[in-house]
Design a protein around this motif. Structure first.
Motif, mmCIF file in Angstrom:
data_model
loop_
_atom_site.group_PDB
_atom_site.id
_atom_site.type_symbol
_atom_site.label_atom_id
_atom_site.label_comp_id
_atom_site.label_asym_id
_atom_site.label_seq_id
_atom_site.Cartn_x
_atom_site.Cartn_y
_atom_site.Cartn_z
ATOM 1 N N LEU A 152 31.684 -60.755 -4.212
ATOM 2 C CA LEU A 152 32.468 -60.766 -5.432
ATOM 3 C C LEU A 152 32.211 -62.090 -6.139
ATOM 4 O O LEU A 152 32.144 -63.143 -5.501
ATOM 5 N N THR A 153 32.064 -62.060 -7.468
ATOM 6 C CA THR A 153 31.823 -63.304 -8.199
ATOM 7 C C THR A 153 32.906 -63.541 -9.242
ATOM 8 O O THR A 153 33.415 -62.609 -9.863
ATOM 9 N N ILE A 154 33.226 -64.813 -9.403
ATOM 10 C CA ILE A 154 34.209 -65.261 -10.386
ATOM 11 C C ILE A 154 33.464 -66.003 -11.488
ATOM 12 O O ILE A 154 32.632 -66.873 -11.217
ATOM 13 N N GLY A 155 33.754 -65.645 -12.738
ATOM 14 C CA GLY A 155 33.099 -66.278 -13.870
ATOM 15 C C GLY A 155 34.102 -66.838 -14.851
ATOM 16 O O GLY A 155 35.323 -66.793 -14.655
ATOM 17 N N SER A 156 33.574 -67.367 -15.940
ATOM 18 C CA SER A 156 34.379 -67.934 -17.014
ATOM 19 C C SER A 156 33.676 -67.669 -18.333
ATOM 20 O O SER A 156 32.505 -67.268 -18.349
ATOM 21 N N PRO A 157 34.328 -67.888 -19.468
ATOM 22 C CA PRO A 157 33.599 -67.778 -20.726
ATOM 23 C C PRO A 157 32.356 -68.671 -20.764
ATOM 24 O O PRO A 157 31.352 -68.299 -21.378
ATOM 25 N N ALA A 158 32.414 -69.822 -20.103
ATOM 26 C CA ALA A 158 31.246 -70.716 -20.082
ATOM 27 C C ALA A 158 30.068 -70.061 -19.385
ATOM 28 O O ALA A 158 28.933 -70.110 -19.872
ATOM 29 N N THR A 159 30.304 -69.426 -18.236
ATOM 30 C CA THR A 159 29.198 -68.777 -17.530
ATOM 31 C C THR A 159 28.758 -67.504 -18.240
ATOM 32 O O THR A 159 27.687 -66.969 -17.956
ATOM 33 N N ALA A 240 34.559 -71.833 -12.092
ATOM 34 C CA ALA A 240 33.205 -71.428 -12.485
ATOM 35 C C ALA A 240 32.808 -72.224 -13.716
ATOM 36 O O ALA A 240 33.036 -71.790 -14.839
ATOM 37 N N HIS A 241 32.226 -73.404 -13.493
ATOM 38 C CA HIS A 241 31.873 -74.281 -14.604
ATOM 39 C C HIS A 241 30.440 -74.047 -15.068
ATOM 40 O O HIS A 241 30.198 -73.566 -16.171
ATOM 41 N N GLY A 242 29.474 -74.348 -14.206
ATOM 42 C CA GLY A 242 28.080 -74.170 -14.574
ATOM 43 C C GLY A 242 27.490 -72.845 -14.123
ATOM 44 O O GLY A 242 26.508 -72.364 -14.680
ATOM 45 N N GLU A 243 28.090 -72.262 -13.105
ATOM 46 C CA GLU A 243 27.603 -70.981 -12.580
ATOM 47 C C GLU A 243 28.757 -70.220 -11.954
ATOM 48 O O GLU A 243 29.818 -70.783 -11.669
ATOM 49 N N ARG A 244 28.568 -68.921 -11.757
ATOM 50 C CA ARG A 244 29.604 -68.087 -11.175
ATOM 51 C C ARG A 244 29.850 -68.491 -9.721
ATOM 52 O O ARG A 244 28.928 -68.922 -9.018
#
Length: 281
Positions: A152-159, A240-244
């Motif tokens: 499972l991966t967590i992301g953000s608008p940035a990623t 999740a700043h630079g990557e998921r």
């Protein structure tokens, strides 16, 4: 906007926060437990609930905009090449039980559910501790375990393609006043200098209150801070700043944030002193 169940956190018998476990919220706000109001020892409220500028900002809690495409933050979802988009993809954090519940803290079990299935199991540990006559500390740990059969991966608008918008994780919506609060770390000052950067602690100071956020584990301290002062007052840590962030089946991601809640406007020395006391080994 109320919930069917809540408890009051106390420091030395004094109420400093209300925790709502089952809020009555529309699906679009990604219903989840939250702390509000949180106050200083003198009674100044330092959180906001569903403000007009962002109805999905709910005091203090954990909010993530992208868990395998499901929105546990609330509001619109940032879609690559489309921007903020209304989607029917909202999840909910569901309180299941308290393993411990005392006046000064609790251990809670939660299920993160979306599209009819559980994605994550969370154990949340919260404790309120006195520091001085004018300051106390909120110790907040959350552990997210992947309960699905795949990674499972967590992301953000940035990623997902929006630079500077790596929000998602622990988040504190602070008190909004006529003048934006000041934000600073031990080495930098101002939103543009502290946002998106890692620091052992970060302070947000208003007219007569201060919040000092500190990562209480080595892994937590590696997460950059998400900081807003001019658009609205809020601070969070970025999962999740630079990557998921990937979590394998059965694995757990753990973060611990300790927040000093103080009356008055702290300077760097005052913030540093209280953080050392709050995050002592």
């Amino acid at each position: 906007m109320t919930g069917t169940d809540s408890l009051v956190l106390r420091v030395a018998g004094r109420p400093v926060g209300r925790y709502v476990t089952r809020p009555a919220l529309p699906a679009r706000l990604s219903p989840r437990p939250y702390l509000h109001p949180v106050t200083t020892l003198a009674g100044t409220t330092v959180t906001e609930l569903a403000p007009a500028d962002h109805l999905h900002h709910l005091g203090v809690g954990v909010a993530v905009p992208d868990v395998e495409g499901h929105n546990f933050w609330g509001g619109r979802t940032f879609v690559r090449d489309r921007g903020p988009t209304e989607l029917d993809n909202h999840g909910a954090q569901r309180h299941t039980s308290f393993q411990l519940c005392d006046p000064d803290g609790f251990v809670e079990e939660l299920r993160w559910v979306a599209a009819g299935r559980e994605l994550l199991h969370e154990r949340r540990t919260v404790a309120a501790t006195a520091l001085t006559d004018t300051a106390w500390a909120l110790d907040f740990t959350f552990s997210l375990t992947n309960t699905t059969s795949g990674t499972l991966t967590i992301g953000s608008p940035a990623t997902n393609g929006r630079p500077g918008a790596a929000y998602g994780g622990f988040f504190w919506r602070a008190r909004k006043e006529q003048t934006p609060p000041q934000a600073f770390t031990a080495r930098a000052h101002g939103e543009s200098e502290v946002h998106g950067r890692s620091a052992d602690w970060l302070a947000l100071t208003g007219e007569d209150w201060s919040l000092v956020f500190a990562g209480a584990t080595e892994r937590t301290r590696r997460d950059p801070w998400f900081v807003r002062t001019t658009e609205y007052p809020g601070v969070g840590s970025s999962l999740a700043h630079g990557e998921r962030l990937a979590i394998a089946p059965g694995d757990t991601a753990v973060r611990r944030i300790v927040t000093v809640v103080a009356d008055g406007r702290l300077d760097r020395d005052g913030a540093s002193t209280l953080v050392r006391k709050a995050v002592s080994p």
